[in-house]
Design a protein around this motif. Structure first.
Motif, PDB file in Angstrom:
ATOM      1  N   UNK A   1     -11.480   3.058   1.076  1.00 30.17           N
ATOM      2  CA  UNK A   1     -10.515   3.200   2.170  1.00 30.17           C
ATOM      3  C   UNK A   1      -9.238   2.412   1.860  1.00 30.17           C
ATOM      4  N   UNK A   2      -9.405   1.181   1.367  1.00 29.33           N
ATOM      5  CA  UNK A   2      -8.247   0.354   1.048  1.00 29.33           C
ATOM      6  C   UNK A   2      -7.435   0.990  -0.074  1.00 29.33           C
ATOM      7  N   UNK A   3      -8.118   1.455  -1.090  1.00 34.33           N
ATOM      8  CA  UNK A   3      -7.444   2.081  -2.228  1.00 34.33           C
ATOM      9  C   UNK A   3      -6.625   3.278  -1.767  1.00 34.33           C
ATOM     10  N   UNK A   4      -7.238   4.116  -0.937  1.00 36.59           N
ATOM     11  CA  UNK A   4      -6.539   5.309  -0.434  1.00 36.59           C
ATOM     12  C   UNK A   4      -5.339   4.913   0.427  1.00 36.59           C
ATOM     13  N   UNK A   5      -5.509   3.864   1.239  1.00 35.12           N
ATOM     14  CA  UNK A   5      -4.420   3.421   2.120  1.00 35.12           C
ATOM     15  C   UNK A   5      -3.248   2.871   1.312  1.00 35.12           C
ATOM     16  N   UNK A   6      -3.545   2.061   0.285  1.00 37.29           N
ATOM     17  CA  UNK A   6      -2.482   1.494  -0.544  1.00 37.29           C
ATOM     18  C   UNK A   6      -1.709   2.591  -1.268  1.00 37.29           C
ATOM     19  N   UNK A   7      -2.432   3.565  -1.788  1.00 34.36           N
ATOM     20  CA  UNK A   7      -1.783   4.677  -2.487  1.00 34.36           C
ATOM     21  C   UNK A   7      -0.943   5.501  -1.517  1.00 34.36           C
ATOM     22  N   UNK A   8      -1.477   5.716  -0.314  1.00 27.85           N
ATOM     23  CA  UNK A   8      -0.756   6.493   0.698  1.00 27.85           C
ATOM     24  C   UNK A   8       0.544   5.793   1.087  1.00 27.85           C
ATOM     25  N   UNK A   9       0.477   4.476   1.331  1.00 29.48           N
ATOM     26  CA  UNK A   9       1.674   3.717   1.676  1.00 29.48           C
ATOM     27  C   UNK A   9       2.698   3.756   0.543  1.00 29.48           C
ATOM     28  N   UNK A  10       2.211   3.638  -0.681  1.00 34.22           N
ATOM     29  CA  UNK A  10       3.101   3.672  -1.842  1.00 34.22           C
ATOM     30  C   UNK A  10       3.828   5.016  -1.915  1.00 34.22           C
ATOM     31  N   UNK A  11       3.100   6.087  -1.674  1.00 33.91           N
ATOM     32  CA  UNK A  11       3.688   7.423  -1.740  1.00 33.91           C
ATOM     33  C   UNK A  11       4.667   7.668  -0.601  1.00 33.91           C
ATOM     34  N   UNK A  12       4.234   7.374   0.627  1.00 34.37           N
ATOM     35  CA  UNK A  12       5.048   7.689   1.798  1.00 34.37           C
ATOM     36  C   UNK A  12       6.322   6.845   1.859  1.00 34.37           C
ATOM     37  N   UNK A  13       6.263   5.607   1.371  1.00 39.75           N
ATOM     38  CA  UNK A  13       7.448   4.749   1.372  1.00 39.75           C
ATOM     39  C   UNK A  13       8.282   4.883   0.103  1.00 39.75           C
ATOM     40  N   UNK A  14       7.831   5.742  -0.817  1.00 39.41           N
ATOM     41  CA  UNK A  14       8.508   5.947  -2.102  1.00 39.41           C
ATOM     42  C   UNK A  14       8.773   4.615  -2.808  1.00 39.41           C
ATOM     43  N   UNK A  15       7.777   3.741  -2.765  1.00 41.15           N
ATOM     44  CA  UNK A  15       7.911   2.442  -3.424  1.00 41.15           C
ATOM     45  C   UNK A  15       7.941   2.619  -4.938  1.00 41.15           C
ATOM     46  N   UNK A  16       8.533   1.647  -5.624  1.00 43.97           N
ATOM     47  CA  UNK A  16       8.672   1.724  -7.079  1.00 43.97           C
ATOM     48  C   UNK A  16       7.296   1.778  -7.743  1.00 43.97           C
ATOM     49  N   UNK A  17       7.112   2.756  -8.615  1.00 40.01           N
ATOM     50  CA  UNK A  17       5.838   2.900  -9.325  1.00 40.01           C
ATOM     51  C   UNK A  17       5.809   2.035 -10.589  1.00 40.01           C
ATOM     52  N   UNK A  18       6.952   1.963 -11.284  1.00 34.97           N
ATOM     53  CA  UNK A  18       7.066   1.129 -12.474  1.00 34.97           C
ATOM     54  C   UNK A  18       7.821  -0.146 -12.115  1.00 34.97           C
ATOM     55  N   UNK A  19       7.216  -1.281 -12.353  1.00 36.48           N
ATOM     56  CA  UNK A  19       7.862  -2.559 -12.049  1.00 36.48           C
ATOM     57  C   UNK A  19       7.845  -3.458 -13.274  1.00 36.48           C
ATOM     58  N   UNK A  20       8.942  -4.159 -13.470  1.00 40.74           N
ATOM     59  CA  UNK A  20       9.001  -5.133 -14.554  1.00 40.74           C
ATOM     60  C   UNK A  20       8.205  -6.372 -14.157  1.00 40.74           C
ATOM     61  N   UNK A  21       7.348  -6.894 -15.020  1.00 35.74           N
ATOM     62  CA  UNK A  21       6.495  -8.036 -14.642  1.00 35.74           C
ATOM     63  C   UNK A  21       7.287  -9.291 -14.288  1.00 35.74           C
ATOM     64  N   UNK A  22       8.395  -9.555 -14.995  1.00 34.61           N
ATOM     65  CA  UNK A  22       9.210 -10.723 -14.675  1.00 34.61           C
ATOM     66  C   UNK A  22       9.862 -10.559 -13.300  1.00 34.61           C
ATOM     67  N   UNK A  23      10.394  -9.379 -13.044  1.00 35.49           N
ATOM     68  CA  UNK A  23      11.071  -9.111 -11.773  1.00 35.49           C
ATOM     69  C   UNK A  23      10.103  -9.237 -10.603  1.00 35.49           C
ATOM     70  N   UNK A  24       8.933  -8.623 -10.728  1.00 36.63           N
ATOM     71  CA  UNK A  24       7.974  -8.652  -9.626  1.00 36.63           C
ATOM     72  C   UNK A  24       7.438 -10.063  -9.400  1.00 36.63           C
ATOM     73  N   UNK A  25       7.230 -10.827 -10.481  1.00 39.67           N
ATOM     74  CA  UNK A  25       6.734 -12.199 -10.333  1.00 39.67           C
ATOM     75  C   UNK A  25       7.739 -13.080  -9.597  1.00 39.67           C
ATOM     76  N   UNK A  26       9.013 -12.828  -9.822  1.00 43.30           N
ATOM     77  CA  UNK A  26      10.069 -13.647  -9.214  1.00 43.30           C
ATOM     78  C   UNK A  26      10.376 -13.228  -7.781  1.00 43.30           C
ATOM     79  N   UNK A  27      10.370 -11.926  -7.504  1.00 44.91           N
ATOM     80  CA  UNK A  27      10.846 -11.415  -6.220  1.00 44.91           C
ATOM     81  C   UNK A  27       9.740 -11.010  -5.245  1.00 44.91           C
TER      82      UNK A  27
END
Length: 393
Positions: free
Chosen positions: A346-372
């Protein structure tokens, strides 16, 4: 020769801007990748990926422009003495209005009114473009121009009502605090924070959104059952009309003690940091050279706070980074807890659904994500959820 505090502050601001721009460029390169991260292949549709990529790139281009304009304006304001010039003009305005410019509270309020007006004017083009061009182009904006300006006017009105008493109290505490100034300021801000946390969901948030109880049904029953099984003291469930402004999805909880343990912990961290900062402010308050470096021949309380915020900027960036690490650790713990309860799918499906519906970034730079990022990227959360199973196998 006095130490060039102002030049040092401006120089550090520019260094931070260059470092964060470097991270932004790394993230922009990651966003331009035309393939999904391997863990998301077959999980996220190609159509959603392309929409997410276009949305993220548009926001990235906008961020570059906004960030550049902001650092130019901030540097010019500090380096060319706009702050002391505006402080003097606000005093002259009080005299013109027949008020006492020697009254620091009135002088400070006049200064803040001008600053708020300037901030609204300079930020308005960016807010309009972000809302009615980028968000609208990608199907998220739902608010009308009337609703946009109505919210802005309400925000200004709230600042006018709430701000002056708090500002006046801070000035009085600083003027009369003596050797225990830092403790008095910390205690006052702690009380203000608790009061605002209590009043916001009851009085302030309803001014901008409509809250209605979640109707009886399967969803409400499941939430209440889960809360009861965890002995979570759930009191009320509301649905907020966020769709009148945006089609982005989100959820939050509020309350004290058992209702919101993690937030209370984060609040305590912030309050401890605030105490340390106010302790440092007492040093700034007594440094005449520091005020003169920024072009002030007097030592107003508000200006001291502004200067102090700039001088402790290195510490703030380190603290924000550490708080992000703590927040990310809590997210991983929450995911692990959900899995322990038997809801990994259920959690996995919810996280994927939120990612899709909000058009969140699929590819993230590790340095950028760690900092921000205060929340781990989807790929990391899914990998962490799978990790215990791999160890078990």
């Amino acid at each position: 020769m006095a130490f060039p505090f102002m030049e040092a502050v401006v120089g550090f601001m520019i260094l931070v801007y260059l470092f964060e721009t470097y991270l932004d460029v790394r993230q922009h390169i990651a966003l331009k990748l035309t393939t999904l991260p391997r863990p998301l292949v077959g999980v996220i549709s190609q159509e959603k990926f392309e929409k997410s990529r276009a949305y993220s790139l548009d926001k990235s281009y906008f961020h570059f422009v906004h960030g550049f304009v902001t650092i130019i304006m901030d540097s010019v304001i500090l380096y060319f003495g706009i702050l002391p010039w505006f402080w003097k003009r606000s005093g002259e305005f009080l005299v013109y209005a027949g008020l006492n410019a020697e009254n620091e509270i009135l002088h400070t309020l006049a200064f803040l009114a001008g600053v708020m007006f300037w901030s609204q004017i300079t930020d308005l083009p960016f807010s309009l473009y972000s809302t009615f061009v980028i968000e609208a182009h990608h199907g998220f904006n739902k608010q009308t121009i009337w609703l946009f300006f109505r919210d802005m006017i309400k925000g200004i009105a709230l600042a006018i009502v709430i701000g002056p008493p708090i500002v006046a109290a801070i000035i009085i505490i600083v003027q009369k605090g003596g050797p225990y100034l830092a403790i008095y300021l910390w205690a006052f801000m702690l009380v203000v924070s608790l009061v605002m946390m209590t009043l916001y969901p009851i009085l302030i948030a309803p001014l901008f959104n409509k809250f209605t109880p979640l109707p009886e049904g399967d969803l409400r029953n499941k939430i209440e059952k889960l809360a009861s099984s965890l002995k979570f003291p759930l009191k009320k469930l509301f649905v907020v009309d966020g769709s009148t402004r945006s089609s982005h999805s989100n959820a939050y909880m509020y309350g004290f003690f058992k209702n919101k343990r993690i937030v209370l912990y984060d609040t305590l961290i912030q309050q401890i940091l605030t105490l340390l900062q106010f302790g440092g402010y007492t040093l700034v308050r007594n440094s005449k050279d520091l005020f003169q470096s920024f072009g002030f021949d007097t030592q107003p309380v508000l200006i001291g706070l502004i200067i102090f915020q700039h001088t402790v900027m290195p510490l703030q960036h380190v603290v924000n980074f550490l708080l992000n690490l703590v927040s990310r650790a809590f997210e991983f713990q929450a995911d692990a807890f959900a899995k322990k309860l038997g809801y990994p799918a259920h959690l996995r499906a919810a996280l994927i659904k939120l990612q899709e519906e909000n058009l969140s970034a699929m590819n993230t730079d590790p340095w950028y994500s760690a900092y921000h990022y205060s929340h781990p990227p989807l790929v990391e959360r899914l990998a962490a959820m799978d990790e215990p199973d791999k160890k078990t196998d």
